[in-house]
Structure formats: structure tokens, C-alpha cells
Scaffold this motif. Sequence first.
Motif, PDB file in Angstrom:
ATOM      1  N   CYS A 199       0.818  -1.224   0.000  1.00  0.00           N
ATOM      2  CA  CYS A 199       0.000   0.000   0.000  1.00  0.00           C
ATOM      3  C   CYS A 199       0.846   1.266   0.000  1.00  0.00           C
ATOM      4  N   ALA A 223      -5.334   2.109   1.748  1.00  0.00           N
ATOM      5  CA  ALA A 223      -5.608   0.663   1.738  1.00  0.00           C
ATOM      6  C   ALA A 223      -4.729  -0.111   2.713  1.00  0.00           C
ATOM      7  N   CYS A 224      -3.923   0.595   3.514  1.00  0.00           N
ATOM      8  CA  CYS A 224      -3.012  -0.078   4.433  1.00  0.00           C
ATOM      9  C   CYS A 224      -3.763  -0.743   5.577  1.00  0.00           C
ATOM     10  N   SER A 277      -1.205  -4.193   1.950  1.00  0.00           N
ATOM     11  CA  SER A 277      -2.573  -3.872   1.543  1.00  0.00           C
ATOM     12  C   SER A 277      -3.544  -4.829   2.223  1.00  0.00           C
ATOM     13  N   ASP A 320      -0.849   3.586  -2.139  1.00  0.00           N
ATOM     14  CA  ASP A 320      -2.284   3.719  -1.860  1.00  0.00           C
ATOM     15  C   ASP A 320      -2.465   3.637  -0.355  1.00  0.00           C
TER      16      ASP A 320
END
Length: 354
Positions: A169, A175-176, A184, A172
Motif C-alpha cells: 500500500c 488501503a493499508c 494492503s 495507496d
Amino acid sequence: MNECYYDKRMDFFYNRSNTDTADEWTGTKLVIVLCVGSFFCLFIFFSNSLVIAAVIKNRKFHFPFYYLLANLAAADFFAGIAYVFLMFNTGPVSKTLTVNRWFLRQGLLDTSLTASLTNLLVIAVERHMSIMRMRVHSNLTKKRVTLLILFVWAIAIFMGAVPTLGWNCLCDISACSSLAPIYSRSYLIFWTVSNLVAFFIMVVVYLRIYMYVKRKTNVLSPHTSGSISRRRAPMKLMKTVMTVLGAFVVCWTPGLVVLLLDGLNCTQCGVQHVKRWFLLLALLNSVMNPIIYSYKDEDMYSTMKKMICCFSQEKNSERRPSRIASTILSRSDTGSQYKEDSISQGTVCNKSSS
């Protein structure tokens, strides 16, 4: 376009996930965890090395099943290395790690789990091949067994490297996950579901093989010539494998369920409070396996015992060189008797490999 955070340290990701690593891993708690973990790791290194050495030395174990069992011991040994690395890179230290070092820490753990799981699947194939022919051991050649072992480690290393290769992630951040701040959530769901499905498939396969062996043994026993112990040998090996599998499922399932809940973004599940204990439970699996081997297999126990005894005798003989020399020089008859005793002890040690 999303911003990537490859240059950040782990404190950035831990702070975003609201994971307080410092308060949980300081003082008495940290000392206890490190002491217990260190003891377990030392036992893992010693006992699994003993299992591998026993398979190498004893000719009774020069069969595909025991080669794969030795590889399972090697996976447990590797797990000990992963836990040692984790112990020195956890707690307050976690926030100071670079992204690459954190990936290495988790990758070692993922690799050890995958190696054990894949090895159990390969053992299931080997047991199926032998038991369908009602043989104690399959007719796999050493070359094929070697290829299977290489296949196990190739899969394990690849699965351990998947997050590093891109399924993370870092680009992004929303989305962690919480337990693994740069993994992710989608990867955690994939990882845990695939492992839990593999657990279920293995349990079903081994149960079917076990029932088949039991049924065939009961049917053929009155009509089969040969010793009772020989007819029961396939069942004994199956009991050993099923005990190992049961311990593996019990020790790893709770941690995988917690990771799955984290992947599903369950904020009310309290996953942060149990992660440490479930990790120790997973570590316990690598401690239990050598005990299971020696308890369920009399030949393994006997071989390991002889190796320890011979090692102790060698150590004692090294500590008393002057006494040995003076005994030989002062009394020729006593010296001769001592030499005979030494030769007989050496013979006993060497017989452990036959």
C-alpha cells in the motif's frame, strides 16, 4: 495520481494505523518476551538440527518420506531464524525501520509459513502415492525428491517476496492494514484465505488417506503374511504426519484469522491486543514438531538419543586427556582395557547410523 512513500520510515505508517508499539514492548513485558523467545529459538535450532542429522546418519531414514520430514525440520529451523530477526527488529525498534528492512522482517516469517505449508502438501502427495499401493514408502527417486524440495523453497521465497514485488500500500496509503502497516488489506485477505483453504484441503486429504489405510489394514491383516509391525508401519507414519498437521493448524489458524479480520478492516475486533500472543503460538509450532517426531517414531527417538550420548562422550573424553595418557602409560593392562572400552563405545555410536 497517488503519491508513493518509499522513502518514509515505519513510524510514518505506524502513526497512521494508530499502532502503539512502544508502550506494548518496554520494561518487564519486553524482557519476558525476549527471554521466552530466545529459549524457544535455541531449542528450535538444536532440535531441528538433530532431526536433520538423524535423517542423514540413519540408513533407515533414507526414504522420500523422511527426506521431506527433514525438509520440514529445515523449514522450522528457518522459522527460528525469522523469529530471531523479528525479536531484534520489533517493539520500539519497529518505528525506526526502513521500508525495505520491514519487508525483510515480514518476508522471512511469510517464507517460513509457506515452506512448512507447501512441504506438508508435498508430504500428502508422497503419502498418497505410497498408501494407494499399500507400501510403507513411495518409489520416488532421490532426484525427484530433490526437485520437490527445491519446488517447496521456490514457492516459499516467491510468496514471501510478493509484497516487496508490488502488492503493498505504499502508493495507496488508504488501503493499508493495521497489523501490517505497509501491507494492503487486499493482500492480507488473499494471504489468509489461501492459507486457510490449504489447511482445510490438507485436513480433508489426510483424513481420507488415514481412513483408507485403516480400512485396508483391517481387511488385509488376517490374510497378509509378515510381521504385525510391518503391516502397521503405514498407519504409524500417517499418525505422525497427522499429529504434525494438527499442531500446525492449531498453532497457525488463530493468527491467520486475526490477519483476516484486519484485512476486512474490523475495527472493533481488538486485533492489536492478541497479535503478540498468537505470534508466540506460531513460534511454538516449530518447537513442537521435533518433539512429535521423537515421540511418535521410536527409530527417530533412538537415533537422536544415541547422537546426544555420543556427543556427550566425545566432550568428556576431550576434557580428560592427561588422565587418559597417564592411565595408558602407567598400566598397560588397564590401558588396553580402556582402549577396548573406547572402541566398543565408538562402535555403538557408529551403529546409530545403520
